[in-house]
Design a protein around this motif. Structure first.
Motif, mmCIF file in Angstrom:
data_model
loop_
_atom_site.group_PDB
_atom_site.id
_atom_site.type_symbol
_atom_site.label_atom_id
_atom_site.label_comp_id
_atom_site.label_asym_id
_atom_site.label_seq_id
_atom_site.Cartn_x
_atom_site.Cartn_y
_atom_site.Cartn_z
ATOM 1 N N ALA A 50 -1.551 -0.240 0.730
ATOM 2 C CA ALA A 50 -0.292 0.075 0.073
ATOM 3 C C ALA A 50 -0.251 -0.414 -1.377
ATOM 4 O O ALA A 50 0.429 0.026 -2.056
ATOM 5 C CB ALA A 50 0.856 -0.379 1.285
ATOM 6 N N LYS A 51 -0.559 -1.946 -1.389
ATOM 7 C CA LYS A 51 -0.402 -2.555 -2.704
ATOM 8 C C LYS A 51 -1.304 -1.798 -3.718
ATOM 9 O O LYS A 51 -0.901 -1.710 -4.915
ATOM 10 C CB LYS A 51 -1.257 -4.115 -2.600
ATOM 11 N N ALA A 52 -2.584 -1.290 -3.550
ATOM 12 C CA ALA A 52 -3.466 -0.507 -4.316
ATOM 13 C C ALA A 52 -2.722 0.667 -4.787
ATOM 14 O O ALA A 52 -2.795 0.976 -5.926
ATOM 15 C CB ALA A 52 -4.673 -0.288 -3.766
ATOM 16 N N ALA A 53 -2.160 1.437 -3.829
ATOM 17 C CA ALA A 53 -1.079 2.651 -4.196
ATOM 18 C C ALA A 53 -0.077 2.396 -5.094
ATOM 19 O O ALA A 53 0.004 2.937 -6.058
ATOM 20 C CB ALA A 53 -0.650 3.246 -2.740
ATOM 21 N N PHE A 54 0.450 1.175 -4.705
ATOM 22 C CA PHE A 54 1.640 0.763 -5.669
ATOM 23 C C PHE A 54 1.073 0.653 -7.106
ATOM 24 O O PHE A 54 2.011 1.326 -8.146
ATOM 25 C CB PHE A 54 2.308 -0.403 -5.165
ATOM 26 N N GLU A 55 -0.046 0.091 -7.218
ATOM 27 C CA GLU A 55 -0.338 -0.108 -8.655
ATOM 28 C C GLU A 55 -0.968 1.181 -9.213
ATOM 29 O O GLU A 55 -0.737 1.433 -10.258
ATOM 30 C CB GLU A 55 -1.801 -1.252 -8.583
ATOM 31 N N GLY A 56 -1.532 1.983 -8.536
ATOM 32 C CA GLY A 56 -2.219 3.275 -9.061
ATOM 33 C C GLY A 56 -1.029 4.055 -9.515
ATOM 34 O O GLY A 56 -1.131 4.575 -10.435
ATOM 35 N N ILE A 57 -0.121 4.124 -8.634
ATOM 36 C CA ILE A 57 1.091 5.027 -9.130
ATOM 37 C C ILE A 57 1.963 4.453 -10.452
ATOM 38 O O ILE A 57 2.172 5.088 -11.403
ATOM 39 C CB ILE A 57 2.286 5.106 -8.212
ATOM 40 N N ASP A 58 2.005 3.227 -10.475
ATOM 41 C CA ASP A 58 2.646 2.512 -11.706
ATOM 42 C C ASP A 58 1.879 2.548 -13.042
ATOM 43 O O ASP A 58 2.241 3.249 -13.973
ATOM 44 C CB ASP A 58 2.685 1.075 -11.378
ATOM 45 N N ASN A 59 0.382 2.792 -12.801
ATOM 46 C CA ASN A 59 -0.476 3.030 -14.035
ATOM 47 C C ASN A 59 -0.256 4.337 -14.353
ATOM 48 O O ASN A 59 -0.127 4.919 -15.642
ATOM 49 C CB ASN A 59 -1.836 2.667 -13.663
ATOM 50 N N ALA A 60 -0.268 5.227 -13.336
ATOM 51 C CA ALA A 60 -0.337 6.606 -13.766
ATOM 52 C C ALA A 60 0.964 7.077 -14.297
ATOM 53 O O ALA A 60 1.075 7.963 -15.659
ATOM 54 C CB ALA A 60 -0.362 7.460 -12.485
ATOM 55 N N ILE A 61 2.264 6.391 -14.095
ATOM 56 C CA ILE A 61 3.472 6.642 -14.587
ATOM 57 C C ILE A 61 3.326 6.141 -16.090
ATOM 58 O O ILE A 61 3.763 6.875 -16.869
ATOM 59 C CB ILE A 61 4.581 6.082 -14.019
ATOM 60 N N GLU A 62 2.673 5.044 -16.361
ATOM 61 C CA GLU A 62 2.705 4.451 -17.691
ATOM 62 C C GLU A 62 1.997 5.455 -18.411
ATOM 63 O O GLU A 62 2.447 5.593 -19.618
ATOM 64 C CB GLU A 62 1.837 2.966 -17.343
ATOM 65 N N ASP A 63 0.703 5.888 -17.992
ATOM 66 C CA ASP A 63 -0.111 6.680 -18.855
ATOM 67 C C ASP A 63 0.639 7.898 -19.220
ATOM 68 O O ASP A 63 0.249 8.825 -20.417
ATOM 69 C CB ASP A 63 -1.202 7.166 -18.154
ATOM 70 N N HIS A 64 1.723 8.577 -18.485
ATOM 71 C CA HIS A 64 2.369 9.973 -18.623
ATOM 72 C C HIS A 64 3.814 9.603 -19.259
ATOM 73 O O HIS A 64 4.468 10.663 -19.638
ATOM 74 C CB HIS A 64 2.526 10.533 -17.433
ATOM 75 N N TYR A 65 4.112 8.457 -19.652
ATOM 76 C CA TYR A 65 5.353 8.292 -19.987
ATOM 77 C C TYR A 65 5.769 8.988 -21.405
ATOM 78 O O TYR A 65 6.623 9.629 -21.370
ATOM 79 C CB TYR A 65 5.669 6.587 -20.134
ATOM 80 N N ASP A 66 4.906 8.635 -22.356
ATOM 81 C CA ASP A 66 5.127 9.190 -23.636
ATOM 82 C C ASP A 66 5.152 10.524 -23.807
ATOM 83 O O ASP A 66 6.040 11.488 -24.076
ATOM 84 C CB ASP A 66 4.135 8.662 -24.598
ATOM 85 N N GLY A 67 4.292 11.078 -23.002
ATOM 86 C CA GLY A 67 3.952 12.728 -22.873
ATOM 87 C C GLY A 67 5.096 13.482 -22.566
ATOM 88 O O GLY A 67 6.104 14.369 -22.993
ATOM 89 N N LEU A 68 5.794 12.787 -21.260
ATOM 90 C CA LEU A 68 6.722 13.308 -20.406
ATOM 91 C C LEU A 68 8.291 13.191 -21.468
ATOM 92 O O LEU A 68 9.233 13.952 -21.443
ATOM 93 C CB LEU A 68 7.277 12.767 -19.243
ATOM 94 N N LYS A 69 8.482 11.955 -22.036
ATOM 95 C CA LYS A 69 9.619 11.796 -22.905
ATOM 96 C C LYS A 69 9.757 12.619 -23.892
ATOM 97 O O LYS A 69 10.811 13.343 -24.307
ATOM 98 C CB LYS A 69 9.554 10.378 -23.502
ATOM 99 N N ALA A 70 8.270 13.041 -24.552
ATOM 100 C CA ALA A 70 8.292 13.976 -25.854
ATOM 101 C C ALA A 70 8.378 15.560 -25.233
ATOM 102 O O ALA A 70 9.225 16.201 -25.990
ATOM 103 C CB ALA A 70 6.836 13.880 -26.399
ATOM 104 N N ASN A 71 7.980 15.888 -24.232
ATOM 105 C CA ASN A 71 8.182 16.980 -23.622
ATOM 106 C C ASN A 71 8.796 17.404 -22.095
ATOM 107 O O ASN A 71 8.242 17.293 -21.374
ATOM 108 C CB ASN A 71 6.642 17.712 -23.429
ATOM 109 N N PRO A 72 10.075 17.111 -22.135
ATOM 110 C CA PRO A 72 10.835 17.092 -20.896
ATOM 111 C C PRO A 72 10.707 18.261 -20.035
ATOM 112 O O PRO A 72 10.355 19.458 -20.495
ATOM 113 C CB PRO A 72 12.102 16.913 -21.133
ATOM 114 N N ASP A 73 10.551 18.067 -18.721
ATOM 115 C CA ASP A 73 10.277 19.507 -17.912
ATOM 116 C C ASP A 73 11.064 19.248 -16.729
ATOM 117 O O ASP A 73 12.238 18.478 -16.397
ATOM 118 C CB ASP A 73 8.633 19.664 -17.578
ATOM 119 N N TYR A 74 10.776 19.990 -15.526
ATOM 120 C CA TYR A 74 11.412 20.074 -14.199
ATOM 121 C C TYR A 74 11.020 18.953 -13.379
ATOM 122 O O TYR A 74 11.520 18.821 -12.201
ATOM 123 C CB TYR A 74 11.525 21.467 -13.602
#
Ligand code: HEM
Length: 393
Positions: A179-203
């Protein structure tokens, strides 16, 4: 006269995993509110008693500082109450509204279902769990949360790790580590996508929570994504498999569906009732209270066993039977009250409206593989583990 809560330890967690329904039937009859010793929790197993709990958030809040969900995912909306919960729920509205599902998500889910079936078609055989339902649920969920570039297998592994953690009443250390590995994996994926999603909002859920007026904190956004990763994958996956199994083992009901595809709505709801993918979820007792003839004390941890309530013979006739012709009675497989599943419309479209009709339309003479047995498992979360099928390719 009300009594103190009876204790029950006549079952092991392994037996619950294999088949909890005989224990639920016994508890509903003899001890509808009981201290289930092996799981260390008070369980409420009858429909009306669970409804009494769900109608009274003040006495039975969702927040509990001992919550396994908070330990595994952070403080998600599912463990919040009152206005605080409403604010979180509102921040997800753009993703989960019936209009967004109809206009935005349905075509995406259709494309994903078709792509997976295209790849499977020539093989003439598959395990619906591993080869269709798991990749389908995971690929749909990547879009819904807003992490479309993720690997679907990673998302699937992390979703299972979260769910195992939330159900880890046996305190297994290896389960906490996953569960701890999953927690870190999701946080890293959100970090990677943050700028793109802020620039191009979607649903997506991430975008909806970023863009709403008065957004919640980033730590809470991350926790909510984790609860959606947990709750948005296993459940549609499991109910897809349950429906395929239920229809293939009830040829008369399958025949009715093939003659009248609009029955997908009834089939979907009946499957969620029959084998509820979320079998139990927790609440806390905030003051001494009587329920189901037993007295609970302030601080007691409650498990609302909706899987049992959905088989309660006081509400559903022949409750153990999958029956699309049964008298219409609302089930509580999606919960009840303020925490009623946010993803209900997504799940109905993704599974009931799209996956099931496509599987039966596109795989001719779909039937269970006579050489390999289907298997079910789980109690806190329950569903098929394998549904091997064949068709005429
Ligand atoms: C057949 C499929 C599904 C079933 C049976 C199901 C069941 C449930 C249940 C029982 C709850 C209430 C838990 C509680 O009160 O503690 C819940 C809440 C929730 N579900 Fe689902 N779910 C399904 C699909 C989905 C999907 C596809 C998503 C998202 C993509 C999702 C997102 C959520 C969220 C965010 C909540 C929390 C709502 C809140 O606290 O206000 N669910 N679900």
């Amino acid at each position: 006269m009300a009594i103190s809560v009876p204790e029950y330890d006549g079952v092991t967690l392994e037996q619950m995993y294999d088949d909890p329904y005989p224990t639920y039937a016994m508890l509903r009859k003899d001890a509808p509110v009981a201290w289930l010793k092996p799981a260390n929790i008070h369980v409420v197993t009858k429909y009306e008693d669970i409804m009494q709990v769900e109608r009274d958030q003040e006495t039975f809040p969702s927040y509990d500082n001992r919550s396994l969900m908070i330990k595994v995912m952070g403080h998600t909306l599912m463990r919040r109450d009152g206005d605080d919960h409403k604010r979180h729920r509102k921040s997800l509205e753009r993703t989960f509204s019936p209009v967004s599902v109809k206009r935005h998500w349905k075509p995406i889910f259709e494309r994903i279902a078709d792509e997976i079936i295209d790849d499977l078609y020539d093989k003439g055989q598959a395990d619906i769990f591993a080869d269709f339902a798991a990749p389908y649920a995971s690929r749909c969920l990547k879009e819904v949360i807003g992490l479309p570039n993720m690997d679907w297998q990673d998302l699937s592994t992390w979703s299972q790790a979260f769910m195992d953690g939330v159900g880890n009443y046996g305190n297994d250390p290896e389960t906490w580590a996953r569960a701890k590995a999953a927690f870190e994996g999701i946080d890293n994926a959100i970090e990677d996508h943050y700028d793109g999603l802020k620039a191009n909002p979607d649903y997506s859920a991430l975008s909806s929570m970023f863009e709403v007026e008065d957004p919640i904190d980033m730590a809470d956004i991350r926790a909510n994504i984790k609860v959606i990763v947990g709750g948005g994958l296993n459940e549609p996956r499991d109910v897809t498999c349950t429906i395929v199994y239920a229809l293939l083992t009830n040829p008369d009901q399958l025949k009715k569906f093939l003659a009248n595809p609009a029955l997908y709505k009834t089939i979907f709801e009946e499957a969620v009732r029959w084998v509820s993918p979320i079998g139990m979820y927790p609440r806390k007792v905030s003051k001494r209270v009587e329920i189901g003839g037993a007295i609970l004390d302030e601080g007691d941890a409650l498990g609302l066993v909706v899987a049992s309530a959905n088989r309660d013979s006081d509400r559903f006739e022949n409750a153990d039977k999958f029956d699309i012709d049964r008298e219409k009675m609302a089930h509580i497989g999606f919960g009840a009250g303020p925490h009623f599943c946010a993803g209900t419309w997504v799940a109905r479209a993704q599974v009931g409206e799209i996956a099931i009709p496509k599987l039966f339309e596109r795989l001719p003479n779909l039937r269970l593989d006579p050489e390999h047995e289907s298997k079910f498992g789980g109690w806190v979360f329950r569903g098929p583990l394998s549904v091997p099928v064949v068709w005429d390719a």
